[in-house]
Design a protein around this motif. Sequence first.
Motif, PDB file in Angstrom:
ATOM      1  N   SER A 188     -26.232  75.405  36.578  1.00 52.10           N
ATOM      2  CA  SER A 188     -25.924  73.982  36.745  1.00 52.10           C
ATOM      3  C   SER A 188     -24.939  73.574  35.665  1.00 52.10           C
ATOM      4  O   SER A 188     -24.707  74.323  34.724  1.00 52.10           O
ATOM      5  CB  SER A 188     -27.195  73.131  36.695  1.00 52.10           C
ATOM      6  OG  SER A 188     -27.771  73.210  35.412  1.00 52.10           O
ATOM      7  N   GLY A 189     -24.368  72.391  35.809  1.00 51.37           N
ATOM      8  CA  GLY A 189     -23.346  71.933  34.874  1.00 51.37           C
ATOM      9  C   GLY A 189     -21.966  72.413  35.308  1.00 51.37           C
ATOM     10  O   GLY A 189     -21.819  73.041  36.358  1.00 51.37           O
ATOM     11  N   ARG A 190     -20.970  72.092  34.483  1.00 48.58           N
ATOM     12  CA  ARG A 190     -19.587  72.367  34.891  1.00 48.58           C
ATOM     13  C   ARG A 190     -18.754  72.984  33.773  1.00 48.58           C
ATOM     14  O   ARG A 190     -18.955  72.683  32.603  1.00 48.58           O
ATOM     15  CB  ARG A 190     -18.899  71.054  35.289  1.00 48.58           C
ATOM     16  CG  ARG A 190     -19.616  70.258  36.366  1.00 48.58           C
ATOM     17  CD  ARG A 190     -18.674  69.284  37.018  1.00 48.58           C
ATOM     18  NE  ARG A 190     -18.030  68.379  36.047  1.00 48.58           N
ATOM     19  CZ  ARG A 190     -16.890  67.749  36.287  1.00 48.58           C
ATOM     20  NH1 ARG A 190     -16.261  67.925  37.444  1.00 48.58           N
ATOM     21  NH2 ARG A 190     -16.382  66.935  35.383  1.00 48.58           N
ATOM     22  N   VAL A 191     -17.791  73.806  34.185  1.00 44.91           N
ATOM     23  CA  VAL A 191     -16.716  74.244  33.292  1.00 44.91           C
ATOM     24  C   VAL A 191     -15.422  73.705  33.876  1.00 44.91           C
ATOM     25  O   VAL A 191     -15.095  74.002  35.027  1.00 44.91           O
ATOM     26  CB  VAL A 191     -16.628  75.779  33.199  1.00 44.91           C
ATOM     27  CG1 VAL A 191     -15.432  76.190  32.342  1.00 44.91           C
ATOM     28  CG2 VAL A 191     -17.909  76.365  32.634  1.00 44.91           C
ATOM     29  N   VAL A 192     -14.715  72.895  33.097  1.00 44.88           N
ATOM     30  CA  VAL A 192     -13.452  72.329  33.569  1.00 44.88           C
ATOM     31  C   VAL A 192     -12.332  72.871  32.683  1.00 44.88           C
ATOM     32  O   VAL A 192     -12.334  72.681  31.470  1.00 44.88           O
ATOM     33  CB  VAL A 192     -13.488  70.783  33.512  1.00 44.88           C
ATOM     34  CG1 VAL A 192     -12.195  70.196  34.066  1.00 44.88           C
ATOM     35  CG2 VAL A 192     -14.699  70.247  34.264  1.00 44.88           C
ATOM     36  N   ILE A 193     -11.381  73.588  33.303  1.00 44.49           N
ATOM     37  CA  ILE A 193     -10.259  74.184  32.583  1.00 44.49           C
ATOM     38  C   ILE A 193      -9.003  73.424  32.979  1.00 44.49           C
ATOM     39  O   ILE A 193      -8.625  73.431  34.151  1.00 44.49           O
ATOM     40  CB  ILE A 193     -10.095  75.679  32.964  1.00 44.49           C
ATOM     41  CG1 ILE A 193     -11.339  76.483  32.617  1.00 44.49           C
ATOM     42  CG2 ILE A 193      -8.838  76.278  32.309  1.00 44.49           C
ATOM     43  CD1 ILE A 193     -11.631  76.625  31.140  1.00 44.49           C
TER      44      ILE A 193
ATOM     45  N   ASN B 185     -22.937  70.088  30.183  1.00 45.91           N
ATOM     46  CA  ASN B 185     -24.348  70.350  30.469  1.00 45.91           C
ATOM     47  C   ASN B 185     -24.550  71.699  31.184  1.00 45.91           C
ATOM     48  O   ASN B 185     -25.272  71.792  32.167  1.00 45.91           O
ATOM     49  CB  ASN B 185     -24.901  69.201  31.320  1.00 45.91           C
ATOM     50  CG  ASN B 185     -26.408  69.058  31.123  1.00 45.91           C
ATOM     51  OD1 ASN B 185     -26.968  69.660  30.200  1.00 45.91           O
ATOM     52  ND2 ASN B 185     -27.049  68.307  31.989  1.00 45.91           N
ATOM     53  N   LEU B 186     -23.881  72.710  30.632  1.00 48.17           N
ATOM     54  CA  LEU B 186     -23.890  74.045  31.241  1.00 48.17           C
ATOM     55  C   LEU B 186     -25.235  74.725  31.079  1.00 48.17           C
ATOM     56  O   LEU B 186     -25.793  74.746  29.979  1.00 48.17           O
ATOM     57  CB  LEU B 186     -22.883  74.928  30.520  1.00 48.17           C
ATOM     58  CG  LEU B 186     -21.490  75.115  31.051  1.00 48.17           C
ATOM     59  CD1 LEU B 186     -20.790  76.177  30.211  1.00 48.17           C
ATOM     60  CD2 LEU B 186     -21.525  75.497  32.517  1.00 48.17           C
ATOM     61  N   THR B 187     -25.727  75.292  32.170  1.00 51.38           N
ATOM     62  CA  THR B 187     -26.911  76.147  32.055  1.00 51.38           C
ATOM     63  C   THR B 187     -26.686  77.424  32.852  1.00 51.38           C
ATOM     64  O   THR B 187     -25.929  77.452  33.827  1.00 51.38           O
ATOM     65  CB  THR B 187     -28.196  75.470  32.593  1.00 51.38           C
ATOM     66  OG1 THR B 187     -28.097  75.379  34.012  1.00 51.38           O
ATOM     67  CG2 THR B 187     -28.417  74.100  32.013  1.00 51.38           C
TER      68      THR B 187
ATOM     69  N   GLY C  33     -28.074  73.776  28.717  1.00 48.21           N
ATOM     70  CA  GLY C  33     -27.562  72.417  28.527  1.00 48.21           C
ATOM     71  C   GLY C  33     -26.501  72.308  27.451  1.00 48.21           C
ATOM     72  O   GLY C  33     -26.587  71.460  26.567  1.00 48.21           O
ATOM     73  N   VAL C  34     -25.483  73.157  27.543  1.00 47.94           N
ATOM     74  CA  VAL C  34     -24.430  73.161  26.523  1.00 47.94           C
ATOM     75  C   VAL C  34     -23.263  72.273  26.961  1.00 47.94           C
ATOM     76  O   VAL C  34     -22.756  72.404  28.074  1.00 47.94           O
ATOM     77  CB  VAL C  34     -23.939  74.605  26.266  1.00 47.94           C
ATOM     78  CG1 VAL C  34     -22.612  74.615  25.527  1.00 47.94           C
ATOM     79  CG2 VAL C  34     -24.995  75.381  25.493  1.00 47.94           C
ATOM     80  N   SER C  35     -22.856  71.372  26.076  1.00 45.43           N
ATOM     81  CA  SER C  35     -21.689  70.517  26.320  1.00 45.43           C
ATOM     82  C   SER C  35     -20.777  70.544  25.103  1.00 45.43           C
ATOM     83  O   SER C  35     -21.260  70.448  23.966  1.00 45.43           O
ATOM     84  CB  SER C  35     -22.112  69.056  26.547  1.00 45.43           C
ATOM     85  OG  SER C  35     -22.942  68.944  27.677  1.00 45.43           O
ATOM     86  N   PHE C  36     -19.495  70.711  25.340  1.00 49.14           N
ATOM     87  CA  PHE C  36     -18.498  70.520  24.283  1.00 49.14           C
ATOM     88  C   PHE C  36     -17.122  70.441  24.929  1.00 49.14           C
ATOM     89  O   PHE C  36     -16.947  70.829  26.086  1.00 49.14           O
ATOM     90  CB  PHE C  36     -18.550  71.624  23.211  1.00 49.14           C
ATOM     91  CG  PHE C  36     -18.288  73.019  23.719  1.00 49.14           C
ATOM     92  CD1 PHE C  36     -19.327  73.824  24.142  1.00 49.14           C
ATOM     93  CD2 PHE C  36     -16.987  73.522  23.757  1.00 49.14           C
ATOM     94  CE1 PHE C  36     -19.087  75.115  24.608  1.00 49.14           C
ATOM     95  CE2 PHE C  36     -16.733  74.808  24.216  1.00 49.14           C
ATOM     96  CZ  PHE C  36     -17.785  75.607  24.648  1.00 49.14           C
ATOM     97  N   ALA C  37     -16.172  69.922  24.175  1.00 47.89           N
ATOM     98  CA  ALA C  37     -14.794  69.829  24.663  1.00 47.89           C
ATOM     99  C   ALA C  37     -13.875  70.425  23.614  1.00 47.89           C
ATOM    100  O   ALA C  37     -14.097  70.259  22.414  1.00 47.89           O
ATOM    101  CB  ALA C  37     -14.429  68.375  24.916  1.00 47.89           C
TER     102      ALA C  37
END
Length: 234
Positions: free
Chosen positions: A61-66, A8-10, A25-29
């Motif tokens: 807002s939202g998260r980046v997880v590496i 849910n990246l903004t 509001g971008v989400s992907f894996a």
Amino acid sequence: SPIIQAENLTKVYRSGKIEVQAVRGVSFAVPRGEFVAIVGPSGSGKSTLFYLLGGLTRASSGRVVIDGVDFATLDDAARTRLRRQRIGFVFQRFNLLPTLSAMGNVEIAYDISGQKEPMDRAYLDHLSDLLSIQGRLVHRPNELSGGEQQRVAIARALITRPAIILADEPTGNLDTKNSDAVLSMLRRSNKELGQTTLMITHNMEAAAIADRILQVRDGMILSDTRTRFASAPA
Ligand code: ADP
Ligand code: ADP
């Protein structure tokens, strides 16, 4: 678990009263080893997404997880460390240091990354073979063609064996022949070295070499498609 997760990246740019919602509001894996192309027209938010995924800018807002680590939980120093150890960057304009030889550019990138071991010369030879830049390493960037400079930049990105390659319009400054060469190098290094690769491009033909294509428009994901290169789903 996925090596890259966008949740849910903004990203909102503000200057005075003006607000631009560049990513909405971008989400992907992305599973380990996948080659993903992020495609969209100019202004669609690709570069912003690149900066967010590379930890070069903070999300609104939202998260980046590496690899299980949320960028937002890290201070600047730790974020820089994570970036240098896990991510190799390739840029449209190559960004090679003009006063150093190609070899010097690779060496300084390795030194800056803070690896414990000295640079593995045999691995550089292997990369040079893979990228067909043997014999070019003694030259400075201005003595190399655009295609060669980009292949040196790819060697520089790969030398630390990063888990992830992020490439922002890597063929944007290249003619068709050199673009094709650089794309096949990225594809090959992804296959042979196993790096997860994310490539930003506005060029649908370039994107077609990926396993998966995310189309972005107006800061959002319009479609998420697997190409014929994709391996069978896990
Ligand atoms: P490029 O690398 O494509 O020449 P930049 O990296 O300078 O472009 O910027 C990428 C995009 O972000 C462009 O579409 C540019 O218009 C936009 N941009 C960059 N900085 C600003 C700014 N301060 N205000 C508005 N838009 C900007
Ligand atoms: P792309 O890479 O697809 O061209 P960008 O991420 O550069 O898209 O830009 C997305 C939107 O955000 C555009 O409207 C652009 O003008 C705006 N933008 C990008 N960078 C900035 C900035 N630093 N300040 C203000 N607006 C920006």
